[in-house]
Design a protein around this motif. Structure first.
Motif, PDB file in Angstrom:
ATOM      1  N   ARG A 207       0.890  -1.153   0.117  1.00 47.93           N
ATOM      2  CA  ARG A 207       0.079  -0.037   0.061  1.00 47.93           C
ATOM      3  C   ARG A 207       0.925   1.305  -0.100  1.00 47.93           C
ATOM      4  NH1 ARG A 207      -2.007   1.491   5.833  1.00 47.93           N
ATOM      5  NH2 ARG A 207       0.158   1.733   6.810  1.00 47.93           N
ATOM      6  N   ASP A 208       1.875   1.182   0.871  1.00 49.64           N
ATOM      7  CA  ASP A 208       2.745   2.889   0.893  1.00 49.64           C
ATOM      8  C   ASP A 208       4.020   2.454  -0.352  1.00 49.64           C
ATOM      9  OD1 ASP A 208       1.258   3.532   2.911  1.00 49.64           O
ATOM     10  OD2 ASP A 208       2.936   2.607   4.382  1.00 49.64           O
TER      11      ASP A 208
ATOM     12  N   ALA B 119       1.909   4.069  -2.972  1.00 54.17           N
ATOM     13  CA  ALA B 119       1.236   5.367  -2.510  1.00 54.17           C
ATOM     14  C   ALA B 119       1.924   6.396  -3.100  1.00 54.17           C
ATOM     15  CB  ALA B 119       1.156   5.480  -1.271  1.00 54.17           C
ATOM     16  N   ARG B 120       3.055   6.782  -3.128  1.00 53.86           N
ATOM     17  CA  ARG B 120       4.035   7.925  -3.790  1.00 53.86           C
ATOM     18  C   ARG B 120       3.602   7.911  -5.213  1.00 53.86           C
ATOM     19  NH1 ARG B 120       9.923   8.647  -2.625  1.00 53.86           N
ATOM     20  NH2 ARG B 120      10.254   6.827  -3.846  1.00 53.86           N
TER      21      ARG B 120
ATOM     22  N   THR C  16       0.095   9.194  -5.503  1.00 56.12           N
ATOM     23  CA  THR C  16      -0.081  10.609  -5.147  1.00 56.12           C
ATOM     24  C   THR C  16       0.386  11.565  -6.494  1.00 56.12           C
ATOM     25  OG1 THR C  16       0.237   9.810  -2.866  1.00 56.12           O
ATOM     26  CG2 THR C  16       0.423  12.214  -3.384  1.00 56.12           C
ATOM     27  N   ARG C  17       1.553  11.208  -6.763  1.00 57.68           N
ATOM     28  CA  ARG C  17       2.302  12.133  -7.799  1.00 57.68           C
ATOM     29  C   ARG C  17       1.237  11.890  -9.179  1.00 57.68           C
ATOM     30  NH1 ARG C  17       3.523  13.240  -3.526  1.00 57.68           N
ATOM     31  NH2 ARG C  17       5.860  13.013  -2.957  1.00 57.68           N
TER      32      ARG C  17
ATOM     33  N   GLY D 213      -3.534  13.342  -2.349  1.00 58.62           N
ATOM     34  CA  GLY D 213      -3.306  12.203  -1.350  1.00 58.62           C
ATOM     35  C   GLY D 213      -4.701  11.316  -1.229  1.00 58.62           C
TER      36      GLY D 213
ATOM     37  N   ALA E 156      -5.175   9.191  -4.122  1.00 57.41           N
ATOM     38  CA  ALA E 156      -4.099   8.049  -4.414  1.00 57.41           C
ATOM     39  C   ALA E 156      -4.852   7.163  -3.374  1.00 57.41           C
ATOM     40  CB  ALA E 156      -2.896   8.805  -3.770  1.00 57.41           C
ATOM     41  N   GLU E 157      -4.984   7.535  -2.348  1.00 55.16           N
ATOM     42  CA  GLU E 157      -5.593   6.610  -1.298  1.00 55.16           C
ATOM     43  C   GLU E 157      -6.687   5.970  -1.841  1.00 55.16           C
ATOM     44  OE1 GLU E 157      -6.486   8.052   2.572  1.00 55.16           O
ATOM     45  OE2 GLU E 157      -7.572   6.335   3.315  1.00 55.16           O
TER      46      GLU E 157
ATOM     47  N   VAL F 215      -5.442   3.242  -4.666  1.00 54.54           N
ATOM     48  CA  VAL F 215      -4.432   2.092  -3.991  1.00 54.54           C
ATOM     49  C   VAL F 215      -5.524   1.095  -3.639  1.00 54.54           C
ATOM     50  CG1 VAL F 215      -2.958   1.413  -2.138  1.00 54.54           C
ATOM     51  CG2 VAL F 215      -2.453   3.471  -3.780  1.00 54.54           C
TER      52      VAL F 215
ATOM     53  N   HIS G 114      11.974  10.240 -11.943  1.00 52.58           N
ATOM     54  CA  HIS G 114      12.429  11.342 -11.231  1.00 52.58           C
ATOM     55  C   HIS G 114      12.009  11.224  -9.663  1.00 52.58           C
ATOM     56  CE1 HIS G 114      14.979  13.008 -14.072  1.00 52.58           C
ATOM     57  NE2 HIS G 114      14.076  13.008 -15.045  1.00 52.58           N
ATOM     58  N   VAL G 115      10.891  10.526  -9.567  1.00 54.30           N
ATOM     59  CA  VAL G 115      10.282  10.449  -8.172  1.00 54.30           C
ATOM     60  C   VAL G 115      10.575   9.060  -7.476  1.00 54.30           C
ATOM     61  CG1 VAL G 115       8.255  10.507  -6.501  1.00 54.30           C
ATOM     62  CG2 VAL G 115       8.372  12.098  -8.625  1.00 54.30           C
TER      63      VAL G 115
END
Lengths: 222, 183
Positions: free
Chosen positions: B32-33, B36-37, B40-41, B46, B49-50, B53, B144-145
């Motif tokens: 999940r995490d 998540a990034r 989100t991006r 957020g 994104a939640e 996911v 890049h992220v």
């Protein structure tokens, strides 16, 4: 200022070049582009712990749903094992049939305009799909000899042999369809005799049948 | 069964398929995490994104039998999440103007001294990312992220490295243009 980065600056952003590798006139542009990339937010994102509970609650509900269970059973891919039990004789029979079919399709010859001139096995082509085959049996003392087989629906009167001289040899020439055939001679209308020059197979009723493969080039005992 | 399950993804997937539904919680906790990034991006929010996911994880459970290579569950889940993010972007494009916050963020990037604070610069870039196409944004985020090389991105997305580079280079130009416009 151009809205597009120089290709070398793009390679710098891709990490394929360093700032020092850029020509001097591009370094300012390169530094500006790197500042842009440094603005990337790489901070990890942590979702609320309640997400786990929500997902699992939904998952349990779906798992318990009879409709979804039935749908999963219907759509789930499965490994299916197919077993084929084959008796050896069927393999040979299939192979022979396939060979005969190939011969029939590939090796058809034009029909001759004249009947066979000489005796002996094999014989000549009789038509597009049959070949003249000479059947010979040594049966001294016999009054009547015929040959019956798959090529004449086992009609024991359809193909009589004639004496070839006076030494007990009987013979005839028949137009036999291309393919594999079983046959037998019938001596004096009651005694079934396999061809001693050809291989034989059990007919399933306690007798032996001879086997001949008829191809466009002639007949061949197997 | 604790969530610090040392089993591989493949073992857990097979267990879940065999009826041990609770083992799926291990995969939820594991991924999940991690994704998540990215979500989100990609979605710029957020909350979105939640939702993405959560939806991807539930979809993964529902279609777990379609996961041909259970040991590659992570990549398979990523594709589900990716599709979800792209669908969400398409929905937003139809429904509304992309990200109202974008202009505020760009405004913050126009400080007189030209020296952006890191937070402001980050905010401006995050807002600008939402003006890229979904494909451009994705390759930017993954490179890049998430810090993935082009080869890995190609494996994840199914695109060729050449096409990924083309998308990325167009993204660089578009970002430069966007940040200049609002500077």
């Amino acid at each position: 200022m151009s809205a597009q980065y120089h290709p070398l600056v793009k390679r710098l952003l891709d990490g394929e070049l360093s700032l020092a590798e850029l020509p001097a006139e591009l370094r300012a542009e390169g530094e500006q582009a790197l500042r842009l990339i440094r603005g990337v937010d790489r901070a990890p994102v942590t979702l609320p712990a309640t997400l786990d509970a929500r997902v699992m609650a939904t998952v349990r509900r779906h798992a318990a749903s009879p409709v979804r269970r039935a749908w999963r059973r219907l759509t789930a891919p499965r490994d299916v094992e197919l077993r084929l039990r084959v008796r050896p004789w069927t393999v040979w029979a299939g192979a022979l049939a396939a060979a005969a079919a190939v011969v029939l399709l590939v090796s058809r010859a034009p029909a001759p305009s004249s009947p066979p001139r000489d005796a002996g096995l094999p014989a000549r082509v009789a038509s597009h799909d049959s070949v003249y085959v000479r059947f010979v049996l040594y049966a001294p003392g016999a009054q009547r000899v015929t040959v019956a087989g798959t090529f004449n629906q086992w009609d024991q009167n359809a193909a009589p042999l004639r004496p070839a001289g006076t030494n007990g040899v009987w013979a005839t020439t028949l137009a036999v369809p291309i393919g594999q055939h079983q046959y037998a001679f019938i001596v004096d209308g009651e005694r079934w005799v396999a061809d001693p020059r050809a291989p034989a197979v059990d007919d399933g009723f306690g007798r032996r049948n001879s086997v001949v493969a008829v191809i466009a080039q002639g007949a061949r005992t197997l | 069964m604790g969530l610090r399950d040392g089993a591989t993804d493949g073992e857990i997937v097979r267990a879940v398929l065999a009826g041990d539904v609770e083992r799926f919680a291990v995969l939820v906790c594991r991924y999940r995490d991690r994704y998540a990034r990215y979500a989100t991006r990609m979605l710029g929010s957020g909350d979105a994104a939640e939702d993405a996911v959560q939806d991807a994880l539930v979809r993964a459970f529902d279609h777990l039998a379609d996961c041909r290579e259970p040991d590659k569950f992570a990549g398979w889940l990523f594709l589900i999440l990716r599709n979800r993010c792209f669908a969400e972007r398409r929905r937003r494009t139809r429904m509304e103007r992309p990200l109202e916050l974008a202009d505020e963020a760009f405004a913050a990037s126009g400080r007189p001294d030209g020296e952006l604070e890191q937070a402001e610069r980050s905010q401006a870039l995050t807002a600008a990312l939402q003006h890229l196409t979904a494909e451009q944004r994705e390759v930017f985020v993954l490179k890049h992220v998430e810090g993935l090389p082009y080869d890995d991105i190609a494996r994840l997305t199914g695109a060729t490295v050449a096409s990924l580079k083309m998308r990325m280079h167009r993204a660089y130009d578009r970002l430069r243009e966007l940040l200049q416009e609002h500077a």
